[in-house]
Scaffold this active site. Structure first.
Site, mmCIF file in Angstrom:
data_model
loop_
_atom_site.group_PDB
_atom_site.id
_atom_site.type_symbol
_atom_site.label_atom_id
_atom_site.label_comp_id
_atom_site.label_asym_id
_atom_site.label_seq_id
_atom_site.Cartn_x
_atom_site.Cartn_y
_atom_site.Cartn_z
ATOM 1 N N CYS A 276 25.139 29.081 58.747
ATOM 2 C CA CYS A 276 25.849 28.459 59.867
ATOM 3 C C CYS A 276 27.350 28.735 59.827
ATOM 4 O O CYS A 276 28.062 28.443 60.776
ATOM 5 C CB CYS A 276 25.623 26.953 59.848
ATOM 6 S SG CYS A 276 23.891 26.483 59.807
ATOM 7 N N GLY B 171 39.152 43.877 41.952
ATOM 8 C CA GLY B 171 37.860 43.836 41.301
ATOM 9 C C GLY B 171 36.820 44.655 42.047
ATOM 10 O O GLY B 171 35.970 45.307 41.433
ATOM 11 N N THR B 172 36.885 44.615 43.359
ATOM 12 C CA THR B 172 35.959 45.415 44.161
ATOM 13 C C THR B 172 36.150 46.905 43.888
ATOM 14 O O THR B 172 35.179 47.656 43.751
ATOM 15 C CB THR B 172 36.154 45.120 45.664
ATOM 16 O OG1 THR B 172 35.787 43.760 45.912
ATOM 17 C CG2 THR B 172 35.329 46.042 46.529
ATOM 18 N N GLN C 243 33.417 36.268 37.652
ATOM 19 C CA GLN C 243 33.368 34.804 37.633
ATOM 20 C C GLN C 243 33.447 34.212 36.231
ATOM 21 O O GLN C 243 33.818 33.043 36.077
ATOM 22 C CB GLN C 243 32.089 34.318 38.321
ATOM 23 C CG GLN C 243 32.074 34.519 39.819
ATOM 24 C CD GLN C 243 33.140 33.706 40.531
ATOM 25 O OE1 GLN C 243 33.634 32.699 40.034
ATOM 26 N NE2 GLN C 243 33.524 34.174 41.715
ATOM 27 N N ALA D 81 41.583 39.809 38.724
ATOM 28 C CA ALA D 81 42.577 38.874 38.217
ATOM 29 C C ALA D 81 42.689 37.601 39.044
ATOM 30 O O ALA D 81 42.960 36.524 38.503
ATOM 31 C CB ALA D 81 43.942 39.562 38.135
#
Length: 459
Positions: A320, A69-70, A177, A195
């Site tokens: 954190c 996807g990136t 998403q 995917a």
């Protein structure tokens, strides 16, 4: 062990497993070849493309498969910017985009391009008016996620696409998403997805580019996937990805209704079971399976480890839990509490019993972390001064806020407490603490070491 982090990666869908095993036997050959094995592989690839295009809502010849996807996001942004370079070099993104979009924007800016960020409201949503204000005659591309990956807020893609279309600007949508739950509405121009977010195998992305969008693939030329994604395709994984997307879509309506009930239960009960909690993201316009909340006076990493020991896998946008000690860019843009942040994203099939068990474990986990940090209700004391200044230099989240909470009772109503901190998170969490506890956040001022944050006691 309940796995509640499907927003990062969904478990492999049974249909994907079956399709993967079957296509390993049938889809190993080069689909570009004309002999029998190649023709068989081509049939599998074409069928997968048709299925994926149907789910996306585009033509099969508009969709290509990418290694992730990136990769789809990077290729989509670079291709449109190059194709429309005569229009200009201005790129518009929202402040809460996935890091793949923001990294592409940073690279574009480093090459001399210009970038505008559209702000979001406290729920994490953009407005169409915000995009209209950001567009200029030199805008080559606008980007907007369909739903936020950290807080689940669904974005008004159709309205933004209408604004962009009226200005003649293509809109790229990161649908990673939301694609499992349904097609993206509106007249978008480019779409990217991944995917492993819907239960397909990792290493497969989708890139859809509508006909008529000027697109110039970057990098060396390649004859595969319309030149938009070079290299030999991972056909078995592609077949499994398309099969699982079709399967989850068939289950989507019923599963969304069931999971929404469970997420609503978490949203309602977490604020009753745990003191000083803020549930973030839009309460209504959101993904059905995802809920995020932040806990005051809690170290996010310690809380995640505590929940992991109790058998629950969740994630966090808290500073954190990161090596940078800066809050998630999403939480920062929303202006909400970041410390003790927990994201719960339920995979399909999650039983109600697991959610109930999580709600039973959570209060004790939070209380345990707070106890180790020395958090307790401060004893009632007479005010000692009209104003106090606390030196919290070197203390990391959530300690500066804990020190503020301990000190606020030492000034009278109307008095002020100033916290000197060099922790970037204080800029977000001190105002959020004020909103939650009913005090006034006066503002901040730079100091030679750190920043001074001033709070006025109101009750």
């Amino acid at each position: 062990m309940p796995y509640f982090d499907t927003a990062s990666a969904a478990p492999l869908h049974p249909v994907a497993r079956q399709a993967l095993q079957a296509s390993l036997d049938e889809g190993w050959a080069d689909p570009a070849r004309l002999y029998r094995e190649g023709r068989r592989a081509r049939l599998l690839l074409d069928a997968a493309r048709e299925a994926a295009a149907e789910a996306v809502g585009c033509r099969a010849d508009e969709l290509v498969f990418t290694p992730s996807g990136t990769h789809a996001v990077h290729s989509g942004i670079a291709g449109v910017l190059a194709g429309r370079r005569r229009v200009g070099d201005h790129l518009v993104v929202s402040a809460v985009e996935h890091s793949s979009v923001l990294h592409s924007a940073a690279a574009h800016e480093a090459r001399g391009g210009s970038v505008s960020e559209v702000p979001v409201d406290r729920s994490g949503a953009v407005s169409a008016a915000g995009y209209a204000d950001a567009l200029t005659p030199t805008t080559a591309l606008a980007c907007l996620q369909s739903a936020n990956h950290e807080v689940g807020t669904v974005q008004p893609v159709a309205e933004v696409a209408e604004v962009c279309g009226a200005a003649g600007v293509p809109l790229l949508v990161d649908a990673a998403q939301s694609l499992a739950w349904g097609p993206v509405e509106g007249a978008w121009s480019v779409l990217a997805a991944s995917a492993h977010k819907w239960g397909g195998p990792p290493g497969v992305g989708l890139l859809a580019v509508r006909k008529g969008v000027r697109f110039s693939p970057q990098g060396p030329a390649d004859e595969r996937e319309s030149g938009r994604s070079p290299g030999f395709v991972n056909l078995p994984a592609i077949v499994a990805a398309a099969a699982s997307l079709r399967a989850v879509r068939a289950e989507a309506d019923a599963e969304a209704a069931r999971l929404r009930v469970l997420v609503d239960r978490i949203r309602r009960r977490v604020v009753r079971l745990v003191p000083d909690v803020e549930v973030v993201g839009d309460a209504d316009r959101r993904l059905p399976h995802l809920v995020t909340f932040s806990c005051l006076y809690v170290d996010g990493e310690a809380l995640l480890h505590e929940l992991d020991r109790a058998g629950f896998s969740v994630s966090s946008g808290s500073s954190c839990t990161s090596s940078t000690l800066t809050p998630s860019h999403v939480l920062r843009a929303m202006g909400v509490l970041s410390e003790g942040n927990v994201r719960v994203s339920l995979p399909p099939g999650t039983p109600a019993e697991e959610v109930n068990a999580f709600l039973e474990v959570l209060p004790g986990a939070v209380a345990g972390v707070r106890e180790r940090l020395g958090v307790s209700e401060p004893p009632a004391v007479a005010p000692v001064a009209e104003s106090l200044e606390l030196d919290a230099l070197g203390l990391r989240c959530p300690q500066p806020v804990i020190e503020l909470a301990r000190a606020i009772g030492r000034v009278p109503v109307g008095g002020t407490v100033t916290v000197l901190s060099d922790d970037e998170v204080a800029r977000l969490d001190i105002p959020a603490w004020c909103a939650m506890r009913g005090h006034e956040y006066v503002g901040e001022s730079p100091r030679p070491a750190g920043t001074a944050y001033t709070v006025r006691r109101l009750s």
